[in-house]
Design a protein around this motif. Structure first.
Motif, PDB file in Angstrom:
ATOM      1  N   HIS A  14       0.838  -1.202   0.000  1.00 34.09           N
ATOM      2  CA  HIS A  14       0.000   0.000   0.000  1.00 34.09           C
ATOM      3  C   HIS A  14       0.878   1.259   0.000  1.00 34.09           C
ATOM      4  N   VAL A  15       1.957   1.214   0.760  1.00 33.19           N
ATOM      5  CA  VAL A  15       2.883   2.356   0.809  1.00 33.19           C
ATOM      6  C   VAL A  15       3.544   2.540  -0.547  1.00 33.19           C
ATOM      7  N   ARG A  16       4.064   1.460  -1.117  1.00 25.63           N
ATOM      8  CA  ARG A  16       4.742   1.557  -2.417  1.00 25.63           C
ATOM      9  C   ARG A  16       3.798   2.064  -3.506  1.00 25.63           C
ATOM     10  N   ASP A  17       2.559   1.570  -3.503  1.00 24.71           N
ATOM     11  CA  ASP A  17       1.593   2.021  -4.509  1.00 24.71           C
ATOM     12  C   ASP A  17       1.416   3.532  -4.468  1.00 24.71           C
ATOM     13  N   LYS A  18       1.316   4.078  -3.279  1.00 23.49           N
ATOM     14  CA  LYS A  18       1.108   5.521  -3.115  1.00 23.49           C
ATOM     15  C   LYS A  18       2.392   6.290  -3.425  1.00 23.49           C
ATOM     16  N   ALA A  19       3.531   5.772  -2.978  1.00 25.11           N
ATOM     17  CA  ALA A  19       4.800   6.493  -3.108  1.00 25.11           C
ATOM     18  C   ALA A  19       5.388   6.436  -4.506  1.00 25.11           C
ATOM     19  N   LYS A  20       5.128   5.362  -5.254  1.00 24.99           N
ATOM     20  CA  LYS A  20       5.845   5.168  -6.514  1.00 24.99           C
ATOM     21  C   LYS A  20       5.532   6.211  -7.576  1.00 24.99           C
ATOM     22  N   ALA A  21       4.426   6.897  -7.467  1.00 22.02           N
ATOM     23  CA  ALA A  21       4.119   7.949  -8.437  1.00 22.02           C
ATOM     24  C   ALA A  21       5.165   9.059  -8.391  1.00 22.02           C
ATOM     25  N   ALA A  22       5.806   9.234  -7.247  1.00 22.71           N
ATOM     26  CA  ALA A  22       6.802  10.296  -7.095  1.00 22.71           C
ATOM     27  C   ALA A  22       8.239   9.797  -7.206  1.00 22.71           C
ATOM     28  N   TYR A  23       8.430   8.497  -7.462  1.00 26.73           N
ATOM     29  CA  TYR A  23       9.786   7.977  -7.612  1.00 26.73           C
ATOM     30  C   TYR A  23      10.453   8.613  -8.820  1.00 26.73           C
ATOM     31  N   ASP A  24      11.746   8.891  -8.676  1.00 26.87           N
ATOM     32  CA  ASP A  24      12.533   9.455  -9.771  1.00 26.87           C
ATOM     33  C   ASP A  24      13.450   8.364 -10.314  1.00 26.87           C
ATOM     34  N   LYS A  25      12.828   7.344 -10.902  1.00 27.14           N
ATOM     35  CA  LYS A  25      13.623   6.248 -11.459  1.00 27.14           C
ATOM     36  C   LYS A  25      14.309   6.754 -12.727  1.00 27.14           C
ATOM     37  N   GLN A  26      15.616   6.571 -12.757  1.00 32.17           N
ATOM     38  CA  GLN A  26      16.404   7.019 -13.893  1.00 32.17           C
ATOM     39  C   GLN A  26      16.176   6.105 -15.097  1.00 32.17           C
ATOM     40  N   ASP A  27      16.660   6.520 -16.255  1.00 28.50           N
ATOM     41  CA  ASP A  27      16.450   5.736 -17.476  1.00 28.50           C
ATOM     42  C   ASP A  27      17.607   4.793 -17.775  1.00 28.50           C
ATOM     43  N   HIS A  28      18.498   4.600 -16.795  1.00 28.99           N
ATOM     44  CA  HIS A  28      19.641   3.718 -16.990  1.00 28.99           C
ATOM     45  C   HIS A  28      20.123   3.192 -15.637  1.00 28.99           C
ATOM     46  N   CYS A  29      20.809   2.061 -15.688  1.00 20.70           N
ATOM     47  CA  CYS A  29      21.379   1.475 -14.474  1.00 20.70           C
ATOM     48  C   CYS A  29      22.534   2.345 -13.992  1.00 20.70           C
ATOM     49  N   TYR A  30      22.547   2.665 -12.734  1.00 17.85           N
ATOM     50  CA  TYR A  30      23.595   3.482 -12.137  1.00 17.85           C
ATOM     51  C   TYR A  30      24.967   2.829 -12.298  1.00 17.85           C
ATOM     52  N   ILE A  31      25.008   1.507 -12.316  1.00 16.62           N
ATOM     53  CA  ILE A  31      26.282   0.788 -12.392  1.00 16.62           C
ATOM     54  C   ILE A  31      26.763   0.628 -13.827  1.00 16.62           C
ATOM     55  N   CYS A  32      25.941   0.027 -14.673  1.00 19.35           N
ATOM     56  CA  CYS A  32      26.419  -0.351 -16.013  1.00 19.35           C
ATOM     57  C   CYS A  32      25.840   0.491 -17.146  1.00 19.35           C
ATOM     58  N   GLY A  33      24.825   1.277 -16.860  1.00 21.93           N
ATOM     59  CA  GLY A  33      24.270   2.160 -17.880  1.00 21.93           C
ATOM     60  C   GLY A  33      23.223   1.533 -18.783  1.00 21.93           C
ATOM     61  N   THR A  34      22.930   0.244 -18.614  1.00 25.42           N
ATOM     62  CA  THR A  34      21.912  -0.363 -19.471  1.00 25.42           C
ATOM     63  C   THR A  34      20.571   0.327 -19.255  1.00 25.42           C
ATOM     64  N   ARG A  35      19.741   0.295 -20.276  1.00 31.38           N
ATOM     65  CA  ARG A  35      18.429   0.937 -20.200  1.00 31.38           C
ATOM     66  C   ARG A  35      17.299  -0.092 -20.129  1.00 31.38           C
ATOM     67  N   GLU A  36      17.670  -1.348 -19.903  1.00 25.47           N
ATOM     68  CA  GLU A  36      16.680  -2.420 -19.893  1.00 25.47           C
ATOM     69  C   GLU A  36      16.552  -3.056 -18.512  1.00 25.47           C
ATOM     70  N   ASP A  37      15.338  -3.508 -18.219  1.00 27.28           N
ATOM     71  CA  ASP A  37      15.068  -4.277 -17.003  1.00 27.28           C
ATOM     72  C   ASP A  37      15.471  -3.507 -15.741  1.00 27.28           C
ATOM     73  N   LEU A  38      15.019  -2.254 -15.647  1.00 25.04           N
ATOM     74  CA  LEU A  38      15.426  -1.380 -14.545  1.00 25.04           C
ATOM     75  C   LEU A  38      14.505  -1.509 -13.338  1.00 25.04           C
ATOM     76  N   GLU A  39      15.122  -1.376 -12.165  1.00 27.66           N
ATOM     77  CA  GLU A  39      14.408  -1.461 -10.895  1.00 27.66           C
ATOM     78  C   GLU A  39      14.955  -0.385  -9.967  1.00 27.66           C
ATOM     79  N   LEU A  40      14.136   0.037  -9.021  1.00 24.93           N
ATOM     80  CA  LEU A  40      14.571   1.030  -8.047  1.00 24.93           C
ATOM     81  C   LEU A  40      14.993   0.317  -6.769  1.00 24.93           C
ATOM     82  N   HIS A  41      16.221   0.572  -6.333  1.00 23.65           N
ATOM     83  CA  HIS A  41      16.709  -0.016  -5.079  1.00 23.65           C
ATOM     84  C   HIS A  41      16.681   1.030  -3.982  1.00 23.65           C
ATOM     85  N   HIS A  42      15.995   0.705  -2.892  1.00 26.16           N
ATOM     86  CA  HIS A  42      16.002   1.544  -1.692  1.00 26.16           C
ATOM     87  C   HIS A  42      17.114   1.035  -0.785  1.00 26.16           C
ATOM     88  N   PHE A  43      18.014   1.910  -0.388  1.00 21.20           N
ATOM     89  CA  PHE A  43      19.075   1.497   0.526  1.00 21.20           C
ATOM     90  C   PHE A  43      18.509   1.119   1.894  1.00 21.20           C
TER      91      PHE A  43
END
Length: 143
Positions: A14-43
């Motif tokens: 329920h929290v993720r559903d409400k919060a995800k509208a404001a997520y700033d997911k980038q268009d590439h992997c922070y590590i390798c730069g790929t633009r496919e199969d992206l996910e947001l990692h919360h530390f």
């Protein structure tokens, strides 16, 4: 789901559903730069944060109504953990991170996770990290 709860869904969803509208997911992997199969990692594990917060505040989130009544308050109090202390990772690197730190990483591992992500990025780019573990990181201000 436990039989004795009134939740049709896991409270954190329920929290993720409400919060995800404001997520700033980038268009590439922070590590390798790929633009496919992206996910947001919360530390910070949102599940752990929510459970601890509910317990400290004596909120009953065992029903859908209970979590829905307090999720906006939780989001407001945890904006940094939900929106700032995150990285966009491809599935491969996200899975690798969780293999090392576990499904729900210990709250004390935030700096180690961030350092691991930076080291992996440096390895991929063929550079050497200039940040030393003893100097901390930009996360130091939040701990």
């Amino acid at each position: 789901m436990a039989k004795n709860t009134g939740n049709k869904r896991i409270p954190v969803k329920h929290v993720r559903d409400k919060a995800k509208a404001a997520y700033d997911k980038q268009d590439h992997c922070y590590i390798c730069g790929t633009r496919e199969d992206l996910e947001l990692h919360h530390f910070h594990s949102i599940t752990i944060l929510l459970d601890v917060w509910a317990k400290v505040n004596k909120y009953d989130i065992s029903t859908d109504e209970g979590i829905l009544a307090v999720r906006d308050e939780f989001i407001a109090e945890h904006r940094t953990e939900l929106y700032d202390l995150v990285r966009t990772l491809c599935n491969k690197h996200h899975v690798n991170l969780h293999k090392i730190f576990g499904k729900a990483p210990d709250p004390n591992s935030v700096q180690r996770q961030a350092r691991w992500v930076d080291i992996q990025r440096d390895k991929f780019q063929g550079t050497t990290s200039t940040t030393k573990a003893t100097t901390g990181s930009f996360f130091s201000a939040f701990t």
